[in-house]
Design a protein around this motif. Sequence first.
Motif, PDB file in Angstrom:
ATOM      1  N   LYS A  93      -0.040  -1.006  -7.769  1.00 39.00           N
ATOM      2  CA  LYS A  93      -1.149  -1.964  -7.741  1.00 39.00           C
ATOM      3  C   LYS A  93      -0.634  -3.391  -7.935  1.00 39.00           C
ATOM      4  O   LYS A  93      -1.365  -4.362  -7.717  1.00 39.00           O
ATOM      5  CB  LYS A  93      -2.183  -1.614  -8.817  1.00 39.00           C
ATOM      6  CG  LYS A  93      -2.904  -0.299  -8.572  1.00 39.00           C
ATOM      7  CD  LYS A  93      -3.882   0.010  -9.694  1.00 39.00           C
ATOM      8  CE  LYS A  93      -4.621   1.315  -9.421  1.00 39.00           C
ATOM      9  NZ  LYS A  93      -3.701   2.467  -9.312  1.00 39.00           N
ATOM     10  N   LYS A 141      -4.569  -7.382  -0.127  1.00 41.09           N
ATOM     11  CA  LYS A 141      -4.182  -6.018  -0.503  1.00 41.09           C
ATOM     12  C   LYS A 141      -5.236  -4.982  -0.113  1.00 41.09           C
ATOM     13  O   LYS A 141      -4.905  -3.901   0.387  1.00 41.09           O
ATOM     14  CB  LYS A 141      -3.899  -5.943  -2.002  1.00 41.09           C
ATOM     15  CG  LYS A 141      -3.427  -4.557  -2.458  1.00 41.09           C
ATOM     16  CD  LYS A 141      -3.075  -4.544  -3.923  1.00 41.09           C
ATOM     17  CE  LYS A 141      -2.633  -3.149  -4.375  1.00 41.09           C
ATOM     18  NZ  LYS A 141      -1.380  -2.698  -3.739  1.00 41.09           N
ATOM     19  N   SER A 191       0.872  -1.156   0.000  1.00 47.53           N
ATOM     20  CA  SER A 191       0.000   0.000   0.000  1.00 47.53           C
ATOM     21  C   SER A 191       0.914   1.211   0.000  1.00 47.53           C
ATOM     22  O   SER A 191       1.924   1.235   0.711  1.00 47.53           O
ATOM     23  CB  SER A 191      -0.912   0.015   1.228  1.00 47.53           C
ATOM     24  OG  SER A 191      -1.782   1.136   1.180  1.00 47.53           O
ATOM     25  N   ASN A 206      -4.580  -1.779   2.254  1.00 50.91           N
ATOM     26  CA  ASN A 206      -4.830  -0.412   1.803  1.00 50.91           C
ATOM     27  C   ASN A 206      -5.671   0.368   2.805  1.00 50.91           C
ATOM     28  O   ASN A 206      -5.341   1.498   3.170  1.00 50.91           O
ATOM     29  CB  ASN A 206      -5.552  -0.418   0.451  1.00 50.91           C
ATOM     30  CG  ASN A 206      -4.617  -0.587  -0.724  1.00 50.91           C
ATOM     31  OD1 ASN A 206      -3.440  -0.282  -0.632  1.00 50.91           O
ATOM     32  ND2 ASN A 206      -5.146  -1.076  -1.833  1.00 50.91           N
TER      33      ASN A 206
END
Length: 367
Positions: free
Chosen positions: A60, A192, A39, A196
């Motif tokens: 990403k 992920k 992140s 984030n």
Amino acid sequence: MINSENIPNGFFSSALKSGIKNNDYDLAIIKSEPSSVVSALYTQNKFQAAPIIFSKKNDKNKIDLLMVNSGVANSLTGKKGYDNVLNIADFASKFFKCKKENILTASTGIIGVHLDIEKIKNAIKKSSLNKGFDNIVKAIQTRDKFDKVYSTKLNIGDKIANFYAIAKGTSIIHPNMATVLLFIFTDLNIEKEALNKAFRVSIDKTLNRISIDGETSTNDTAIIMANGLADNKIITEKDKKSFKLLKNKLDEICANLSKMIVLDGEGITKTIIVSVKRAKTQKDAFEIAKSVAISNLIKILFISLSPNYEKILSTVGNTNINIKNLSLSVNGINIYKNGELNNNKSDINRLRESFNKERKEHSIILD
């Protein structure tokens, strides 16, 4: 706080002296094996530096390599500055056997100066990756007076995840990040999307709530890399217990590093912690605290050792927030309540004594 037992597995690094800063460490290379989910957050300054533009295209993806240089910011350097980042990333991808799309970069230092890519390439050629993070924090510094490092661990079920975090920053510090670099490395196994969300909330409550000089920079970057080697059950937002544990841990890490940054601020002789309680919304609380924290009037008040606390009320009164039933305390002494100043001589004397030169940390609480 540094504990050698808290070094996360699967990270290898090299701190190098490329020559950008003469004979000081100025290039940090960190490799994740296996690849990490990441992140990343960046400055909101409109003139974002070339390494940020490059990293935003890759963050990403899963990440194998992070490269950070100090001494030259590679900011406001146009197309050539970005091409230099591509050139270095392409070279590093071949040397470290990974794809360019799986690399992140960050820089800090003098704005408007181009990177000497040959110096960096030569340093990469000489690099030897070792387990751990020896001297990595020194390689990301510019004018820092002390190392900003924090290590810790987190128990997740029957597994232990390790965290190692570093930061730099002494000036151009203000909410929306500042001249700050912050990197967290962990072997936690996490989705992920969950990473984030947790990271953004923690940064918002920590790095985005410190101010030294009211300015933001072009290069500010905060990144967390998680490679999953702790082998815990993968954390998702649905796993509320584990997700909360992670959020609390990130708050702990980011808060400690943020405080180190403030304590190392250029020209700083005192720090002030501004707390706002029972505001109608988080936004209102932040706006009130921010108005106090960036006020030169209030900074002068504490530097001059003058307990004219009514000036704090004047500053708060200039906000656009509707304020009712306010109480104010400074250094633990209540000085305004129910619409009246506290004129108790004993309290006023205690407040005056609390403004002495030796006291480095002060508090303002608005309720």
